[in-house]
Design a protein around this motif. Structure first.
Motif, mmCIF file in Angstrom:
data_model
loop_
_atom_site.group_PDB
_atom_site.id
_atom_site.type_symbol
_atom_site.label_atom_id
_atom_site.label_comp_id
_atom_site.label_asym_id
_atom_site.label_seq_id
_atom_site.Cartn_x
_atom_site.Cartn_y
_atom_site.Cartn_z
ATOM 1 N N ALA A 1 -8.805 -3.543 -6.546
ATOM 2 C CA ALA A 1 -9.392 -2.395 -5.844
ATOM 3 C C ALA A 1 -8.727 -2.185 -4.490
ATOM 4 O O ALA A 1 -8.467 -1.045 -4.078
ATOM 5 N N LEU A 2 -8.453 -3.278 -3.797
ATOM 6 C CA LEU A 2 -7.752 -3.165 -2.520
ATOM 7 C C LEU A 2 -6.369 -2.558 -2.726
ATOM 8 O O LEU A 2 -5.948 -1.653 -1.993
ATOM 9 N N ALA A 3 -5.661 -3.052 -3.735
ATOM 10 C CA ALA A 3 -4.309 -2.559 -3.998
ATOM 11 C C ALA A 3 -4.326 -1.079 -4.371
ATOM 12 O O ALA A 3 -3.457 -0.308 -3.940
ATOM 13 N N ALA A 4 -5.318 -0.672 -5.167
ATOM 14 C CA ALA A 4 -5.409 0.724 -5.589
ATOM 15 C C ALA A 4 -5.637 1.648 -4.391
ATOM 16 O O ALA A 4 -5.248 2.823 -4.424
ATOM 17 N N ALA A 5 -6.246 1.125 -3.333
ATOM 18 C CA ALA A 5 -6.511 1.917 -2.129
ATOM 19 C C ALA A 5 -5.460 1.670 -1.047
ATOM 20 O O ALA A 5 -5.638 2.108 0.096
ATOM 21 N N SER A 6 -4.394 0.937 -1.409
ATOM 22 C CA SER A 6 -3.302 0.627 -0.463
ATOM 23 C C SER A 6 -3.797 -0.155 0.750
ATOM 24 O O SER A 6 -3.320 0.033 1.873
ATOM 25 N N ILE A 7 -4.775 -1.026 0.505
ATOM 26 C CA ILE A 7 -5.284 -1.898 1.566
ATOM 27 C C ILE A 7 -4.645 -3.273 1.390
ATOM 28 O O ILE A 7 -4.767 -3.876 0.319
#
Length: 353
Positions: A215-221
Motif C-alpha cells: 500500500a505504501l509503494a502504491a502511494a509512492s510513500i
C-alpha cells in the motif's frame, strides 16, 4: 421458505448443535427423552438432514477432529463454533484437540489422529514452529498420514507445491486496504505493530506486513524500517500483551512524525492503544489506529477500532466443504482458497490535511 438449519433447530430445542446431530443419527450417547424432543421438533419445523452426508458417513467415522495449537483466542473459538455447525449439518460430530507449542510436531498429530480414528482433520490456526523451514518439514510429514486434512484460517506453507487444501482470509489484500484507508485519510507516516521473525514470512503477520508495504509503494510513500515495530512476545504475536509491550518498547525512540499505526490484529490494537495512552497520546486525536480481524473487542472498545473483518462463517463453511469433498474423494485436487475481508470503519481514524 428457506430450509431450517441445524443451528436453528438446536436453538428451538435448547441444546447444542452436536446434540441435534447425535439425536438425528440415533447415537446412543443422547438420552431417549432428548432424542424424541429433537426429532419431534424436526418433524414439526420441517428440518431435513443432509442426505448425501448420511450416505458418506456409512463408509467412514462420524467424528472430525479440529486441532488447535497454542492459545484459544476469540477468533479460534468463533470459527470452531461455525465448523461444528457445518459438520453437524452434514451428520458429523466435532472434537477439539489442543496441542501445546512444545508438542507441535507431526508425531503428536499422527498419534491423535490414529488413536481417535477420525474421518478428517481441520488444523485451525497456525500449526508448526516459528521457524518456517521446520514448519514446512512438519507439514510434509503430515501428508504421510492417510487421513483427509485441511488448514483453516492459515495457508499451507510447506512449499511451492502445497500438500494440503487451505482456507484463509486474504491477509495481504486486507492489510493493503487498511493502509490505503489511512493514506486516503491523509496519513503518510504509518507504523506497523507486531512484526515477527524474518524466517516466519508466510504466516499471517508477514502477509499483513507485505500488504502494508504494498500500500505504501502504491502511494509512492517510501518504506521506513524504523516504522516496523517488532513483536515483544514472539510466541504470542496476536495478543493484547504483545501489542502493548511492543508499542511501549518502541515509543521512546520512535520517529516523532508518526500519525497512524496498523496493529497486526484487533487484540494487538487494544494493547497498542493502552501503550499510546500511557505515553500521553490519544486515539485518534494524536494518533490514528487500525486493527485486523473484526472481533467484538474492537467493536466495543472506545473509540471503536477501524478493522478488516474476517468472514468467519464463510471461512468455516469453505473449510467444511473442502474437507468433506476430500473425504469423499481423497485424490481430488488441492484447493487454496483466499477469502476477501471487509473494511469496518470505526472511530479510531482521524482525517488530516
Amino acid at each position: 421458505m428457506a430450509e431450517m438449519t441445524i443451528r436453528e433447530l438446536a436453538d428451538i430445542c435448547g441444546v447444542a448443535v452436536s446434540t441435534v446431530s447425535r439425536a438425528m443419527n440415533d447415537r446412543s450417547d443422547v438420552s431417549p427423552e432428548t432424542r424424541e424432543r429433537v426429532r419431534a421438533a424436526a418433524r414439526r419445523y420441517g428440518y431435513i438432514p443432509n442426505a448425501s452426508a448420511r450416505r458418506l458417513k456409512i463408509s467412514t467415522t462420524q467424528t472430525i477432529s479440529v486441532i488447535v495449537q497454542g492459545e484459544l483466542g476469540q477468533l479460534v473459538i468463533e470459527v470452531l463454533s461455525h465448523l461444528e455447525e457445518a459438520f453437524a449439518e452434514s451428520g458429523y460430530d466435532t472434537t477439539l484437540q489442543h496441542v501445546s507449542e512444545e508438542h507441535a510436531h507431526a508425531g503428536t498429530v499422527e498419534r491423535l489422529v490414529r488413536e481417535g480414528k477420525y474421518g478428517g482433520v481441520v488444523f485451525l490456526g497456525r500449526y508448526g514452529s516459528s521457524d518456517r523451514d521446520l514448519s514446512a518439514q512438519l507439514i510434509r510429514r503430515l501428508a504421510e498420514i492417510d487421513v483427509p486434512m485441511v488448514f483453516c484460517t492459515t495457508p499451507d506453507y510447506s512449499g511451492a507445491d502445497s500438500l494440503h487444501s487451505s482456507i484463509s482470509v486474504d491477509d495481504q489484500s486486507g492489510a493493503f486496504e487498511l493502509v490505503s484507508h489511512l493514506i486516503e485519510a491523509g496519513h503518510r507516516r504509518i507504523a506497523f505493530v507486531g512484526a515477527g521473525s524474518e524466517r516466519d514470512r508466510e504466516h499471517a503477520w508477514a502477509l499483513r506486513l507485505a500488504g502494508y508495504r504494498s500500500a505504501l509503494a502504491a502511494a509512492s510513500i517510501p518504506f521506513d524500517e524504523r516504522l516496523v515495530v517488532p513483536s515483544a512476545e514472539e510466541h504470542h504475536i496476536y495478543s493484547i500483551v504483545n501489542g502493548y509491550e511492543s508499542t511501549k518498547r518502541w515509543l521512546p525512540d520512535a520517529p516523532t512524525d508518526v500519525t497512524a499505526l496498523m496493529a497486526v490484529c484487533d487484540a494487538a490494537a487494544l494493547g497498542t492503544a493502552r501503550a499510546l495512552s500511557e505515553a500521553g497520546k490519544r486515539v485518534p486525536e494524536d494518533c490514528s489506529l487500525v486493527g485486523f480481524d473484526g472481533m467484538d473487542l474492537a467493536k466495543y472498545y472506545v473509540p471503536r477500532i477501524t478493522t478488516l473483518a474476517q468472514p468467519l462463517s464463510e471461512i468455516a463453511q469453505s473449510a467444511a466443504r473442502v474437507l468433506l469433498a476430500t473425504m469423499r474423494n481423497p485424490s481430488r485436487a488441492i484447493e487454496q482458497v483466499w477469502i476477501r475481508g471487509r473494511l469496518l470503519e470505526g472511530e479510531s481514524v482521524r482525517r488530516i490535511d
